[in-house]
Write a protein that holds these residues in place. Structure first.
Motif, mmCIF file in Angstrom:
data_model
loop_
_atom_site.group_PDB
_atom_site.id
_atom_site.type_symbol
_atom_site.label_atom_id
_atom_site.label_comp_id
_atom_site.label_asym_id
_atom_site.label_seq_id
_atom_site.Cartn_x
_atom_site.Cartn_y
_atom_site.Cartn_z
ATOM 1 N N ASP A 7 58.721 23.477 32.077
ATOM 2 C CA ASP A 7 57.835 23.675 30.934
ATOM 3 C C ASP A 7 57.183 22.369 30.467
ATOM 4 O OD1 ASP A 7 58.309 26.426 30.808
ATOM 5 O OD2 ASP A 7 60.128 26.128 29.624
ATOM 6 N N ARG A 8 57.614 21.253 31.008
ATOM 7 C CA ARG A 8 57.010 19.974 30.651
ATOM 8 C C ARG A 8 55.778 19.750 31.523
ATOM 9 N NH1 ARG A 8 62.680 16.520 30.019
ATOM 10 N NH2 ARG A 8 63.044 17.133 27.840
ATOM 11 N N GLN A 9 54.623 19.905 30.931
ATOM 12 C CA GLN A 9 53.370 19.774 31.676
ATOM 13 C C GLN A 9 52.977 18.300 31.747
ATOM 14 O OE1 GLN A 9 51.928 22.617 33.171
ATOM 15 N NE2 GLN A 9 53.937 23.351 32.512
ATOM 16 N N VAL A 10 53.661 17.580 32.617
ATOM 17 C CA VAL A 10 53.446 16.141 32.780
ATOM 18 C C VAL A 10 53.470 15.791 34.263
ATOM 19 C CG1 VAL A 10 54.463 15.547 30.537
ATOM 20 C CG2 VAL A 10 55.919 15.624 32.588
ATOM 21 N N GLU A 11 53.112 14.560 34.559
ATOM 22 C CA GLU A 11 53.229 14.026 35.910
ATOM 23 C C GLU A 11 54.591 13.338 36.012
ATOM 24 O OE1 GLU A 11 51.321 14.001 39.543
ATOM 25 O OE2 GLU A 11 50.372 14.644 37.662
ATOM 26 N N PHE A 12 55.436 13.800 36.951
ATOM 27 C CA PHE A 12 56.756 13.216 37.120
ATOM 28 C C PHE A 12 56.734 12.167 38.228
ATOM 29 C CE2 PHE A 12 57.897 17.210 35.067
ATOM 30 C CZ PHE A 12 58.914 16.824 34.198
ATOM 31 N N SER A 13 57.465 11.081 38.010
ATOM 32 C CA SER A 13 57.578 10.037 39.024
ATOM 33 C C SER A 13 58.647 10.409 40.047
ATOM 34 C CB SER A 13 57.984 8.718 38.358
ATOM 35 O OG SER A 13 59.362 8.771 37.940
ATOM 36 N N GLU A 14 58.890 9.498 40.962
ATOM 37 C CA GLU A 14 60.075 9.572 41.796
ATOM 38 C C GLU A 14 61.299 9.433 40.875
ATOM 39 O OE1 GLU A 14 60.361 9.926 45.154
ATOM 40 O OE2 GLU A 14 58.191 10.160 45.343
ATOM 41 N N PRO A 15 62.447 10.068 41.189
ATOM 42 C CA PRO A 15 63.633 9.926 40.342
ATOM 43 C C PRO A 15 64.216 8.518 40.437
ATOM 44 C CG PRO A 15 64.183 11.119 42.338
ATOM 45 C CD PRO A 15 62.696 10.958 42.356
ATOM 46 N N TYR A 16 64.886 8.094 39.360
ATOM 47 C CA TYR A 16 65.500 6.767 39.395
ATOM 48 C C TYR A 16 66.980 6.767 39.024
ATOM 49 C CZ TYR A 16 64.573 6.670 34.286
ATOM 50 O OH TYR A 16 64.521 6.952 32.947
ATOM 51 N N LEU A 17 67.509 7.884 38.525
ATOM 52 C CA LEU A 17 68.934 7.991 38.220
ATOM 53 C C LEU A 17 69.393 9.436 38.365
ATOM 54 C CD1 LEU A 17 69.530 5.850 34.969
ATOM 55 C CD2 LEU A 17 70.506 5.389 37.220
ATOM 56 N N GLU A 18 70.669 9.604 38.684
ATOM 57 C CA GLU A 18 71.299 10.924 38.637
ATOM 58 C C GLU A 18 71.785 11.178 37.210
ATOM 59 O OE1 GLU A 18 71.759 13.222 40.956
ATOM 60 O OE2 GLU A 18 71.077 12.137 42.734
ATOM 61 N N SER A 19 71.754 12.441 36.790
ATOM 62 C CA SER A 19 72.230 12.785 35.453
ATOM 63 C C SER A 19 72.742 14.228 35.444
ATOM 64 C CB SER A 19 71.110 12.611 34.425
ATOM 65 O OG SER A 19 71.584 12.821 33.118
ATOM 66 N N ALA A 20 73.205 14.673 34.303
ATOM 67 C CA ALA A 20 73.655 16.059 34.115
ATOM 68 C C ALA A 20 73.755 16.310 32.620
ATOM 69 C CB ALA A 20 75.003 16.287 34.777
ATOM 70 N N GLU A 21 73.631 17.568 32.232
ATOM 71 C CA GLU A 21 73.852 17.941 30.835
ATOM 72 C C GLU A 21 75.305 18.351 30.659
ATOM 73 O OE1 GLU A 21 71.697 17.710 28.218
ATOM 74 O OE2 GLU A 21 70.383 16.731 29.690
ATOM 75 N N VAL A 22 75.952 17.786 29.630
ATOM 76 C CA VAL A 22 77.359 18.091 29.346
ATOM 77 C C VAL A 22 77.539 18.333 27.848
ATOM 78 C CG1 VAL A 22 78.212 16.726 31.298
ATOM 79 C CG2 VAL A 22 77.938 15.638 29.050
ATOM 80 N N ALA A 23 78.684 18.865 27.507
ATOM 81 C CA ALA A 23 79.033 19.070 26.094
ATOM 82 C C ALA A 23 80.047 18.016 25.676
ATOM 83 C CB ALA A 23 79.597 20.469 25.887
ATOM 84 N N MET A 24 79.838 17.442 24.513
ATOM 85 C CA MET A 24 80.752 16.439 23.984
ATOM 86 C C MET A 24 81.268 16.883 22.621
ATOM 87 S SD MET A 24 80.071 12.366 23.372
ATOM 88 C CE MET A 24 79.208 12.550 21.803
ATOM 89 N N VAL A 25 82.552 16.641 22.361
ATOM 90 C CA VAL A 25 83.188 17.010 21.104
ATOM 91 C C VAL A 25 83.970 15.801 20.579
ATOM 92 C CG1 VAL A 25 83.369 19.447 21.744
ATOM 93 C CG2 VAL A 25 85.231 17.872 22.323
ATOM 94 N N THR A 26 84.472 15.910 19.362
ATOM 95 C CA THR A 26 85.308 14.840 18.833
ATOM 96 C C THR A 26 86.653 14.845 19.559
ATOM 97 O OG1 THR A 26 86.057 16.338 17.084
ATOM 98 C CG2 THR A 26 84.244 14.837 16.546
#
Length: 266
Positions: free
Chosen positions: A119-138
């Motif tokens: 849904d992001r209507q932008v020009e994306f570059s080559e990737p530069y890092l690996e990532s992931a979405e996680v949940a964090m709690v206290t």
């Protein structure tokens, strides 16, 4: 009379030669000026949201820091050493406004931990890092897994893929805010059960001992530089610089500095 005519003809020819030479000089100057203009430095404005360490942050004296900032400085240094001619300036703004600023031509690049979203209507570059979405709690939260998030109050930064992940959790009461620092303080104060954010950022907070990351990644991702959709003229040199950066020893050094993984899958 013939002699006079010859003298006059020679004089006129000389004047024409002088006039032609003068006209030629003006044409050459104009051409040189046009060439010089194309070689003038172009200032590139970069949007960054410095509330997302270790990607983006500010020091106590207000200086930008973080992996993205250091990488951006490296990229522009490389480009200017390899045939390009750019000045660059960083513009601090909230994360959710960077994409709209690109579309409005208020900035030229976004370097702020961006991950891919269709849904992001932008020009994306080559990737530069690996990532992931996680949940964090206290650290004292009874939650142990992302499966425990159903029906919970969950926060995410506005406009992020973390927000999208939070909205997909069954029965979740999703809260958003512009500033991740404020979200983390609210989590610590008990306003939320969990926060969804990028794994490197969660690991940065968890290293303090005040938070823990729940088992189960919600979304595998990579990080990209972004530009206005269709701006391949700028993205082409940026991609060349990113490839050179990832292949350099500086890449690993910066990853080590900020506690990030230097492993980037193809």
């Amino acid at each position: 009379m013939k002699t006079t005519k010859k003298i006059l003809s020679a004089a006129l020819a000389g004047l024409c030669t002088i006039a032609f030479t003068a006209c030629s000089s003006k044409t050459s100057t104009a051409s040189a000026g046009s060439a010089a203009k194309t070689e003038e430095k172009k200032t590139i404005l970069i949007g960054i949201s410095p509330d997302y360490p270790p990607y983006d942050d500010v020091t106590t004296d207000g200086q930008l820091t973080g992996f993205d900032y250091d990488m951006g400085e490296w990229l522009f240094k490389w480009m200017n050493e390899n045939g390009y001619n750019y000045d660059h300036e960083w513009k601090q703004q909230s994360f959710d406004t960077i994409i709209s600023s690109l579309g409005a031509d208020q900035i030229d690049l976004g370097i702020s931990g961006f991950t891919y979203d269709k849904d992001r209507q932008v020009e994306f570059s080559e990737p530069y890092l690996e990532s992931a979405e996680v949940a964090m709690v206290t650290k004292d939260s009874p939650l142990t897994s992302s499966d425990d998030l159903k029906g919970k109050t969950i926060a995410a930064q506005l406009g992020t893929t973390g927000e999208s992940c939070a909205n997909e959790i069954e029965g979740a009461d999703v809260k958003t805010a512009e500033d991740m620092g404020i979200i983390i303080e609210s989590l610590k104060g008990g306003a939320y059960d969990a926060v969804i954010l990028d794994k490197p950022v969660a690991e940065n907070y968890a290293s303090t001992g005040d938070y823990k990351i729940l088992d189960g990644e919600l979304l595998d991702e990579k990080n990209y530089v972004i530009a206005k959709e269709g701006n391949t003229e700028l993205m082409e040199p940026v991609n060349k610089a990113i490839k050179a950066f990832v292949a350099s020893s500086d890449y690993k050094d910066l990853c080590d500095k900020y506690g990030l993984s230097a492993e980037l899958a193809e």
